[in-house]
Design an enzyme around this catalytic site. Structure first.
Site, short mmCIF file in Angstrom:
data_model
loop_
_atom_site.label_atom_id
_atom_site.label_comp_id
_atom_site.label_asym_id
_atom_site.label_seq_id
_atom_site.Cartn_x
_atom_site.Cartn_y
_atom_site.Cartn_z
N GLU A 111 17.03 17.41 16.92
CA GLU A 111 18.15 16.86 17.65
C GLU A 111 19.33 17.78 17.38
O GLU A 111 19.62 18.10 16.23
CB GLU A 111 18.44 15.43 17.18
CG GLU A 111 19.17 14.58 18.20
CD GLU A 111 20.65 14.89 18.25
OE1 GLU A 111 21.33 14.35 19.12
OE2 GLU A 111 21.12 15.66 17.42
N CYS A 153 25.15 10.24 17.55
CA CYS A 153 23.78 10.71 17.71
C CYS A 153 23.04 9.85 18.72
O CYS A 153 23.31 8.67 18.84
CB CYS A 153 23.09 10.65 16.35
SG CYS A 153 21.43 11.30 16.39
N CYS A 156 19.69 8.63 15.79
CA CYS A 156 19.92 7.72 14.67
C CYS A 156 21.18 6.90 14.91
O CYS A 156 22.05 6.82 14.06
CB CYS A 156 20.01 8.49 13.36
SG CYS A 156 21.44 9.57 13.28
N HIS A 184 24.49 4.77 11.98
CA HIS A 184 25.94 4.98 11.88
C HIS A 184 26.67 3.65 12.07
O HIS A 184 27.71 3.41 11.46
CB HIS A 184 26.39 6.02 12.90
CG HIS A 184 25.88 7.39 12.60
ND1 HIS A 184 26.36 8.14 11.55
CD2 HIS A 184 24.89 8.13 13.17
CE1 HIS A 184 25.69 9.29 11.50
NE2 HIS A 184 24.80 9.30 12.46
N ARG A 200 16.62 10.13 7.92
CA ARG A 200 16.69 11.48 7.35
C ARG A 200 17.33 11.51 5.97
O ARG A 200 17.55 12.58 5.41
CB ARG A 200 17.45 12.41 8.31
CG ARG A 200 16.60 12.77 9.49
CD ARG A 200 17.39 13.19 10.73
NE ARG A 200 16.51 13.02 11.88
CZ ARG A 200 16.23 11.82 12.43
NH1 ARG A 200 16.80 10.72 11.98
NH2 ARG A 200 15.38 11.73 13.42
N SER A 256 21.70 15.01 7.50
CA SER A 256 21.44 16.40 7.88
C SER A 256 22.55 17.33 7.41
O SER A 256 22.34 18.54 7.36
CB SER A 256 21.21 16.52 9.39
OG SER A 256 19.99 15.90 9.73
N CYS A 282 18.84 16.90 12.42
CA CYS A 282 19.67 16.33 13.47
C CYS A 282 21.08 16.92 13.37
O CYS A 282 21.83 16.60 12.48
CB CYS A 282 19.73 14.83 13.34
SG CYS A 282 20.87 14.15 14.54
N CYS A 329 26.26 15.42 17.86
CA CYS A 329 27.63 15.08 18.18
C CYS A 329 28.55 16.21 18.57
O CYS A 329 29.62 16.38 17.97
CB CYS A 329 28.27 14.36 17.02
SG CYS A 329 27.94 12.67 17.15
#
Ligand code: NFE
Ligand code: MG
Length: 566
Positions: A14, A61, A64, A68, A478, A501, A545, A548
Site C-alpha cells: 500500500e 489509509c 488499515c 486509526h 502491521r 510502517s 503501507c 496518505c
C-alpha cells in the site's frame, strides 16, 4: 564491483515506496528505504474538535482504516481519563479481530505469495500428485485433484489469452524460485480461494461496524452500535450470529490452508531462514482488553531488546509509562524542517523536500525510536513477546507452526528460525489463527455480558478548560500504532501519528542507525540484479503501507539501474 539498484515503485504494497540497495558479490551491502508520499493529516487536525479526529485519521489509509479510528478515540479517552463500557471494549475487539483476519489473509496471498510461488510452473503440475501433496499437509476439502485440474485449466487459459491480470509482470522462472510444480499449483489454487475468504472476513467487519473501509460505529467514549438482541435496527442476535458464522468459516481456512501454506513455503525455502533478521529489538502493544478499565489483555505488549527473549518487558496498560515516556521521532534524515529528535507531543510536521540524497535526507518518513533505538514492530514482534512471556495461546501456536515446518523440512526447527523474512510470514499466520480464536472468545464474552442485562455502550466525554495530553495505542495488523494528542480548551492543539510502517520503513537517524527494512536487507542474496526478487521477499515480509499522500513526488535518482518491480 558494487552496483546500486533502485526499485521505484516497489509494488504489491500500500502506498509509494522506493528502495535502494548496494549489491556486491551477489549480496546486499547497504540499503535505503524511502517513503515517497507526504502525509499531511496531522496538520489538518489542528484546531478541530477531538471527537471528530477519528473520522479524519481513518482516511490515512485505505487498508488499515479501522486501526486509526481506534487509536484516535483511545488517544482522546486517555487525555480525558475516560473509561468506556465493557460492551464497547468487546465490540471494538470484534472489529479489530475481523479486520485483522482480512488483512493478514490478503497480505500473504495477494501481496506476497507470488514472491515464492511461480504461477507459470504450476502449468507443469500433475493434479493427482498435487492432491497427494496437499492431503499430506491438511484435510481441507478444496484440496481435490478435480479442483487442482480446474485451476490448472484456468491458469492455462489465462496464459493463452495473453491477458495475465494479477499474474502479469512477476519474476516467473527466476533462479530463486524453488517450489516444485505441484506445490506451485496448490498455492495458486489457495490464492484463488483466499479471495473468497478475505471477503467473508470483511463482510463480518461491515456487519459489525456499518461499513468497510472506514468503520462508522466508534465514538469517543465507546461505540454507537446500540445493543438490543431483539430489535431489527440494532446490533441484534441475527447480526451477531452472522458474524460468528463468517468468523468460523474464515478460521477453518486460516488453520487448514493459510497456516499450512506458510509452513510448507517456509520449509521448502529453508535456505532463506538465515536472511532478513535486521533490527532485533521488538515492540508491540497490548490489545484486545478483556475488562472495561483496559488493564487485562488477550494480546501481549512490551519489548524485547537485541534478540534476547529473556530481556522481555511488558506493558501493563494502554498508556504504560514505559511506552509513553520512551518514544521519540528523529527527522535528521527526512524531508522536514529541522534536525531534531523529539517526543511526539512536542513534534511538528513541517515538510521541506530536498531530493533523494543517500548521504543526507531521503524520505518523507520520520524515524521513530524507543529509548533511542530502532524497533521492529508487527506480528513477529508480538508473537515473540508473547512467546517470551509464556502467553499460553501464543506458545501453543508458535510451537505448532514450528512442528509443521519441521515435519515438512525433515529437520527440527526452533524459535530462532522465526527471526527473519520467512519467520515474519510464519508469525503473521500464527497471529491470524490466534485472532480467529479471539474473535470467537470476545463474541462469547459480548453475548454473555449482554445476556446479563448490560447494554451500556457509551460514556459521554466532557472537555475541561486547559491542556490535556493523551496517547492512543493499538496493535494494528502491521504492528504497534500510537496517536498522540494535545488538547487545549476542547480543541486539538497538536496531533501526531506514529504508525507501524513508520517504525519498520523509517530511515536512519542522527546516529546513523538503520531502520528495520534497511537493516533486514543487509546480506540478502541477489541472484540477478536486474530482477531483484530477494529484495521484494524481505520487504514484503513486513507488509508495507506507505499511506496518505497529500501530494506525491517524483524525485530524480542517481541510480545505476532502475527497476519497476511488481
Ligand atoms: Ni495503512 Fe497500518 C497497519 C497502521 S501502517 S496499513 O496495520 O497503523 O503500518
Ligand atoms: Mg507521524
Amino acid at each position: 564491483m558494487a552496483q546500486t539498484i533502485t526499485i521505484d515503485p516497489l509494488t504489491r504494497i500500500e502506498g509509494h515506496l522506493r528502495v535502494d540497495v548496494e549489491v556486491d558479490g551477489g549480496a546486499v551491502t547497504n540499503a535505503w528505504s524511502s517513503g515517497q508520499m507526504f502525509r499531511g493529516l496531522e496538520n489538518i487536525l489542528k484546531g478541530r474538535d477531538p471527537r471528530d479526529a477519528w473520522h479524519f485519521v481513518q482516511r490515512i489509509c485505505g487498508v488499515c482504516t479501522t486501526v486509526h479510528a481506534m487509536a484516535s478515540v483511545r488517544a482522546v479517552e486517555d487525555a480525558l481519563g475516560l473509561e468506556i463500557p465493557l460492551n464497547a471494549q468487546l465490540i471494538r475487539n470484534l472489529v479489530q479481530s475481523v479486520h485483522c483476519l482480512h488483512d493478514h489473509i490478503v497480505h500473504f496471498y495477494a501481496l506476497s505469495a507470488l514472491d515464492w510461488v511461480d504461477v507459470v510452473s504450476a502449468l507443469d503440475a500433475d493434479p493427482v500428485a498435487t492432491q497427494k501433496l496437499a492431503e499430506s499437509l491438511s484435510n481441507w476439502p478444496g484440496n481435490s485433484a478435480k479442483r487442482f485440474a480446474a485451476v490448472k485449466g484456468k491458469v492455462k487459459a489465462l496464459v493463452e489469452s495473453g491477458q495475465l491480470g494479477p499474474f502479469a509482470n512477476a519474476y516467473w522462472g527466476h533462479a530463486a524460485m524453488k517450489l516444485p510444480p505441484e506445490a506451485n499449483l496448490m498455492a495458486v489454487s489457495h490464492y484463488l480461494e483466499a479471495l473468497d475468504y478475505q471477503r467473508k472476513a470483511t463482510t463480518a467487519l461491515a456487519v459489525i461496524s456499518g461499513k468497510n473501509p472506514h468503520v462508522q460505529n466508534l465514538s469517543v467514549g465507546g461505540v454507537t452500535a446500540a445493543i438490543n438482541l431483539d430489535n431489527e435496527a440494532t446490533l441484534n442476535i441475527e447480526r451477531l450470529n452472522r458474524v460468528r458464522q463468517l468468523v468460523m468459516e474464515v478460521r477453518d481456512f486460516v488453520n487448514n490452508v493459510y497456516l499450512v501454506d506458510v509452513a510448507a513455503v517456509g520449509a521448502l525455502y529453508a535456505e532463506w531462514l538465515p536472511y532478513g533478521n535486521g533490527v532485533t529489538n521488538y515492540l508491540a502493544a497490548p490489545d484486545m482488553p478483556t475488562n472495561a478499565a483496559a488493564t487485562q489483555f488477550d494480546l501481549p505488549g512490551g519489548t524485547i531488546m537485541g534478540g534476547d527473549l529473556a530481556s522481555v518487558k511488558g506493558f501493563s496498560t494502554l498508556s504504560d509509562p514505559y511506552f509513553k515516556d520512551n518514544v521519540e521521532e528523529s527527522i535528521a534524515r527526512a524531508w522536514y524542517d529541522g534536525d531534531w529528535q523529539k517526543h511526539p507531543w512536542e513534534e511538528d510536521t513541517e515538510p521541506k523536500f530536498t531530493d533523494f540524497d543517500a548521504q543526507g535526507r531521503y524520505t518523507w518518513l520520520k524515524a521513530p525510536r524507543f529509548e533511542g533505538k530502532p524497533m521492529q514492530v508487527g506480528p513477529l514482534a508480538q508473537m515473540l513477546i508473547g512467546y517470551a512471556q509464556g502467553h499460553e495461546k501464543i506458545v501453543k501456536g508458535v510451537n505448532g507452526a514450528l512442528d509443521l515446518v519441521s515435519a515438512v523440512a525433515g529437520t527440527k526447527v526452533g524459535p530462532d528460525a522465526l527471526f527473519g523474512t520467512v519467520g515474519r510470514h510464519a508469525a503473521r499466520a500464527v497471529r491470524c489463527s490466534l485472532m480467529a480464536d479471539l474473535a470467537l472468545d470476545h463474541w462469547n464474552m459480548l453475548v454473555d455480558n449482554v445476556g446479563k442485562g448490560d447494554t451500556e455502550i457509551f460514556n459521554p466525554p466532557t472537555f475541561p478548560k486547559g491542556e490535556q495530553k493523551g496517547v492512543g495505542v493499538h496493535e494494528a495488523p502491521r504492528g504497534i500504532l500510537s496517536h498522540w494528542i494535545v488538547i487545549q480548551d476542547g480543541k486539538i492543539k497538536n496531533y501526531q501519528c506514529v504508525v507501524p510502517s513508520t517504525w519498520n520503513a523509517g530511515p536512519r537517524d542522527a546516529q546513523d542507525q538503520l531502520g528495520p527494512y534497511e537493516a533486514s536487507l543487509l546480506a540478502n542474496p541477489i541472484a540477478d540484479p536486474e530482477r531483484p526478487l530477494e529484495v521484494l521477499r524481505t520487504i514484503h515480509s513486513f507488509d508495507p503501507c506507505i499511506a496518505c499522500a497529500v501530494h506525491m513526488l517524483d524525485p530524480e535518482g542517481r541510480e545505476v539501474m532502475k527497476v519497476k518491480a511488481l
